[in-house]
Structures are given as C-alpha cells and as structure tokens.
Design an enzyme around this catalytic site. Structure first.
Site, mmCIF file in Angstrom:
data_model
loop_
_atom_site.group_PDB
_atom_site.id
_atom_site.type_symbol
_atom_site.label_atom_id
_atom_site.label_comp_id
_atom_site.label_asym_id
_atom_site.label_seq_id
_atom_site.Cartn_x
_atom_site.Cartn_y
_atom_site.Cartn_z
ATOM 1 N N GLY A 153 56.775 5.264 13.594
ATOM 2 C CA GLY A 153 56.868 3.843 13.276
ATOM 3 C C GLY A 153 55.929 3.489 12.152
ATOM 4 O O GLY A 153 55.199 4.330 11.617
ATOM 5 N N LYS A 154 55.948 2.207 11.798
ATOM 6 C CA LYS A 154 55.117 1.702 10.723
ATOM 7 C C LYS A 154 54.381 0.470 11.211
ATOM 8 O O LYS A 154 54.977 -0.407 11.850
ATOM 9 C CB LYS A 154 55.972 1.358 9.503
ATOM 10 C CG LYS A 154 55.162 0.921 8.291
ATOM 11 C CD LYS A 154 56.064 0.639 7.113
ATOM 12 C CE LYS A 154 55.248 0.199 5.895
ATOM 13 N NZ LYS A 154 56.114 -0.119 4.739
ATOM 14 N N GLY A 156 50.870 -2.447 10.512
ATOM 15 C CA GLY A 156 50.276 -3.273 9.480
ATOM 16 C C GLY A 156 49.268 -2.535 8.632
ATOM 17 O O GLY A 156 49.029 -2.901 7.479
ATOM 18 N N PHE A 157 48.668 -1.454 9.158
ATOM 19 C CA PHE A 157 47.642 -0.712 8.429
ATOM 20 C C PHE A 157 48.100 0.665 7.969
ATOM 21 O O PHE A 157 47.366 1.360 7.283
ATOM 22 C CB PHE A 157 46.386 -0.548 9.288
ATOM 23 C CG PHE A 157 45.798 -1.856 9.737
ATOM 24 C CD1 PHE A 157 45.648 -2.904 8.855
ATOM 25 C CD2 PHE A 157 45.402 -2.024 11.047
ATOM 26 C CE1 PHE A 157 45.110 -4.112 9.257
ATOM 27 C CE2 PHE A 157 44.862 -3.229 11.463
ATOM 28 C CZ PHE A 157 44.714 -4.282 10.560
ATOM 29 N N LYS A 159 50.973 4.175 9.108
ATOM 30 C CA LYS A 159 52.077 4.782 9.841
ATOM 31 C C LYS A 159 51.591 5.363 11.162
ATOM 32 O O LYS A 159 50.407 5.628 11.358
ATOM 33 C CB LYS A 159 52.722 5.898 9.008
ATOM 34 C CG LYS A 159 53.311 5.434 7.689
ATOM 35 C CD LYS A 159 53.879 6.598 6.910
ATOM 36 C CE LYS A 159 54.449 6.140 5.568
ATOM 37 N NZ LYS A 159 54.982 7.288 4.791
ATOM 38 N N VAL A 160 52.554 5.547 12.061
ATOM 39 C CA VAL A 160 52.307 6.218 13.332
ATOM 40 C C VAL A 160 53.099 7.519 13.313
ATOM 41 O O VAL A 160 54.333 7.503 13.218
ATOM 42 C CB VAL A 160 52.716 5.342 14.533
ATOM 43 C CG1 VAL A 160 52.434 6.072 15.842
ATOM 44 C CG2 VAL A 160 51.982 4.014 14.504
ATOM 45 N N LYS A 175 47.837 7.319 14.817
ATOM 46 C CA LYS A 175 47.856 6.141 13.965
ATOM 47 C C LYS A 175 47.023 6.436 12.722
ATOM 48 O O LYS A 175 45.814 6.658 12.814
ATOM 49 C CB LYS A 175 47.291 4.924 14.711
ATOM 50 C CG LYS A 175 48.154 4.462 15.864
ATOM 51 C CD LYS A 175 47.483 3.346 16.657
ATOM 52 C CE LYS A 175 47.273 2.117 15.836
ATOM 53 N NZ LYS A 175 46.748 0.986 16.626
ATOM 54 N N ASP A 269 46.628 -9.930 23.876
ATOM 55 C CA ASP A 269 47.796 -9.755 22.998
ATOM 56 C C ASP A 269 48.914 -9.035 23.741
ATOM 57 O O ASP A 269 49.521 -8.093 23.219
ATOM 58 C CB ASP A 269 47.405 -8.984 21.740
ATOM 59 C CG ASP A 269 48.447 -9.138 20.634
ATOM 60 O OD1 ASP A 269 49.236 -10.099 20.697
ATOM 61 O OD2 ASP A 269 48.488 -8.297 19.719
#
Length: 480
Positions: A153-154, A156-157, A159-160, A175, A269
C-alpha cells in the site's frame, strides 16, 4: 634378417634364475611338502562310491604356504582372518618419530573433543543469554537485511512493503517513511511517538512492531504481516455487515482497547482504515501515530479523523478513554445503516451537525434491539453519560455481548466470520493508510536538502529498535 649371434640357453639360465627368483626368497616360494611326496601320500579327503563300485575322491587344490598367503593377502582379508603381518624390526629413530606423531594425533583428538563439548554447552543456554545473542545478531539490521517482495500500500509518508528477513526467511510488513515528507508535514513527534509506544506494547489484537531502523533519507518500521486486508476494503466490497460480523469486530477491538487502557493509553484514531485482518480473519488495531499516554490536561490535542472524533475532541476539551468508545459507536452505525451518523464536507460542518442533534437510531431489519441500544449509548455526546465511561468492562457486560465467549476470543479459537475473506494471501489487498496526496513538492525538496545537516538528523535520534525475541502477551507493565 640378421638378429645377432645366438647364445646358449644354458649360459642364460643362471642369470634368469637370479633375476626372477633371488636366492633369499626361494624359501618363501618353496612348499613344505614336495609334489612327489604329496602324490605318493594317500589322500585323507572324503570319497564316495559310484553305482558301479568305483571309488571316486574329491579333487582339491594343493595346500598353500601360510607365509605366501600372508604376503599376498589384502588388508581387508588380513583383518577378516585375523592374520597379523610379519613384524619388521624398527630402528630407534623410527620409533621416536612414530611416538611423536602419535602424540600429536592424540592432542588433536583431545582438542576436537573439547571443542565439541564446548559447542554442546553453548546450546544449553538460559533465556537471558539467548535474548542477548539475538539482540547482537539483530543489532546491525539495515535495509540490505531484507528482501523487498512487493508493495502492499501507499501512505502519507511513503510505501508499505512486504519484505522477507534474509536470515530467518520470515515475512513482515515494512513501513518505509520519507524523512523529507515527515518534515514537510511537521509530523516528527507523531512518528517518534508511534515507535516509542509500539516498542512497549505487545498484544495479539494489535499490529506489533519487530524492528525499527533508519538511514539518511528514510525511516523503516517492520511490523506484523497482516494479509487479510483492512476493514475499509471489506466495507467497499460488502457495503454492509451482518450483526454477527459487526459484533465480532467490535468485540476484538474491545480487547485491544482494554489492553491499551490498562497501560493508560488512548488510541484516538479508531476507524476502518486502521483495522486490518490477519490470515485467520481476526482484526487488529494499527496506526498509533496520534495515540497518547493519558494526561489530565490534553485539551489542545485535537488530532483525529473527522466523522469518528468525539465531541469533546472537536470542541477542544479534556478527553479520556471515551473518545475510543465513541468511535466504536460510529463504526456500529456505519455497519448497520451504511453511513456515519455525522457527515459533512469539512470539519466545521461535522461539528455543527454533532452539536445540533443527538443521534438516536431505532431497531433495524435483521438486527436486534440490543444492537441499536449499544450504538445509541456509545454515541452519547456527553462523555459522562457515554457507555464505557468507567472502563471497557461496562461495555463487555452489555446484553449485546451476552453470548460472546471472551476467553475463546482471546485464544482465537472462535471461528471468524471473515475467515473466507481473509484466508487467501494471493488477493491483492491495497491498504490505503492515508488518502492524502502530497502537493508540496517544493517543500519536500527543500527538506530533502536539509537532511544533510546533523541537527535535522538528531531529530530522529534513537529510532532503532529490535524485539529481542519477545513473544506476544496480554499483560504488560504500566507505561509512564
């Protein structure tokens, strides 16, 4: 054709005899019994009579000299018949050399035996020594210690990645976060706080951290590999969940929240994007970026996702564990009706709707009355009236959970209603950790140049971590 003068054969005979059979070896080849005497001696071998009356004896080969047998016998045959070779007298110098050689062999054998016993002693170690050795092995982990398989995945900071540790061949989720992006969003404290909290937490219903390291441009956080996809993905596929599926997810999240609250931590969150399923179909809580240790004064900390934030956070008031319980009520409402209770284009619109009317839903088709009741109690605007104000135990005692076997849920022996959806690792689940798109390219490039300064790198000091072989546990010490 001239072949030269002929010689008398009698003249050549002595030379031929001396060359083939020297005088010294003639006794070895001479049989103790001559052929003539052996023929005259009566045979002692058994015989039998033919039908015609004729006596017939069995023919055998003549006896062979024992000295000839010993000299021409192979080593294997001599060991088989226990025939010792003839003893040759040795010189004193040879005897001394052989004794020194044997002594050296003995010393090497003793040294080899001591080394083997030393290895056996090293295998039997205390857990403390084993943990210390594992820490030494994993102390120098870097990006080259892992094999990058593909992108999960992608965020905010960055890629994973799905990675594999080269030494153990075990797979993890990594991460990879860009320091320049972290600086541009002023999220250094959030990233460092996540690593600090996860390094002190370990539970079977949260995504646990295993390693953390950095280089000049990136931070790397290695966590549990969860291959079942996040809850937002399953909501997009199924639109709505059944009551049992909703109850199963909320019950698992309650166990993770109970563990966090015992450690005096609030997540702040909780949303479907931060709930990821493992390969058994059990949900786990992830993303502790804005999680905090509970403090009496926290009115200025208003981070969170609009739509799942509690009213006291939206209004900049002191808040406690009730903010996580309010988010659970929002998720139940979303699973039951297919939408969140408060919807708006901006945070201001959501806040106005929240302060205007108290949500109070009625029983829905296919759902029990207890499900609507627990949803309404969790969505109370005033935190002192909200279910769970005194802890998670009051929520677990609600009639909606009366048929839940909490111990089997903790042991993960209860069948998961998401097992078929999350069992296949071949499905390409794209987990969107954050839907933000970076548009501040110039600011990111500026921060990338600032990474050359030591003062900027010191902001990420002590980010390294390894788990030292710690296993999952539901009990943990209080985090100060």
């Amino acid at each position: 054709m001239n072949i030269g003068p002929r010689r008398n054969i009698k003249e050549m005979l002595p030379i031929h005899q001396n060359f083939i059979e020297p005088h010294n070896y003639q006794p070895l080849f001479k049989s103790p019994v001559s052929t003539r005497s052996r023929q005259q001696r009566p045979s002692k071998l058994p015989s039998f009579k033919m039908p015609s009356g004729q006596q017939v004896s069995i023919a055998v080969s003549p006896p062979v000299s024992p000295q000839w047998r010993t000299r021409n016998m192979s080593r294997a045959e001599s060991r088989m018949f226990n025939v010792s070779p003839p003893q040759v007298p040795q010189s004193p110098k040879y005897v001394i050399q052989m004794s020194i050689f044997n002594e050296n062999l003995l010393q090497k054998a003793l040294q080899r035996k001591n080394n083997e016993t030393g290895i056996k002693k090293q295998l039997v170690q205390t857990p403390e020594k084993m943990l210390h050795q594992q820490s030494l092995i994993r102390e120098d982990l870097n990006k080259g210690s892992f094999k990058f398989l593909f992108v999960l995945g992608k965020g905010g900071f960055g890629k994973v990645w799905r990675v594999e540790l080269c030494k153990t061949r075990k797979q993890y989720a990594m991460k990879e976060m860009s320091k320049a992006r972290i600086l541009s969003k002023k999220s250094v404290h959030s990233v460092m706080n996540e690593k600090i909290l996860l390094s002190k937490l370990r539970h079977s219903f949260i995504a646990n951290i295993h390693f953390a390291f950095q280089d000049r441009d990136h931070l790397h956080l290695v966590m549990d590999l969860l291959t079942g996809g996040d809850l937002r993905y399953h909501i997009g596929v199924n639109r709505r969940f059944t009551e049992w599926q909703t109850k199963f997810v909320i019950a698992c999240l309650l166990l993770s929240l109970e563990y966090l609250q015992n450690n005096n931590i609030i997540h702040r969150d909780i949303k479907p994007e931060n709930v990821v399923f493992d390969k058994k179909g059990y949900p786990r809580l992830t993303d502790f970026g804005i999680a905090r240790v509970l403090k009496p004064e926290n009115s200025q900390e208003t981070s969170g996702t609009p739509g799942y934030m509690a009213p006291e956070v939206m209004c900049r008031q002191n808040h406690g564990i009730g903010v996580d319980h309010f988010a659970l009520g929002v998720m139940i409402h979303e699973f039951m009706l297919g939408k969140r209770p408060y919807i708006g284009r901006s945070r201001k619109e959501i806040k106005e709707m929240m302060l205007t009317k108290q949500v109070n839903i009625k029983r829905q088709d296919g759902w029990s009355s207890e499900s609507a009741d627990i949803c309404n109690q969790l969505l109370q605007r005033k935190q002192q009236y909200r279910l769970g104000f005194d802890g998670v135990q009051s929520i677990k005692k609600h009639p909606w959970f009366q048929h839940i076997n909490w111990q089997s849920l903790i042991d993960k022996t209860m069948p998961s209603p998401f097992s078929e959806l999350a069992s296949s690792e071949d499905k390409d689940f794209k987990r969107q950790i954050s839907s933000d798109h970076d548009s501040e390219d110039s600011l990111i490039q500026e921060n990338a140049g600032a990474l050359r300064r030591d003062s900027i790198q010191d902001m990420f000091k002590d980010y390294e971590y390894n788990d030292h072989g710690v296993t999952g546990s539901t009990n943990s010490t209080q985090i100060q």
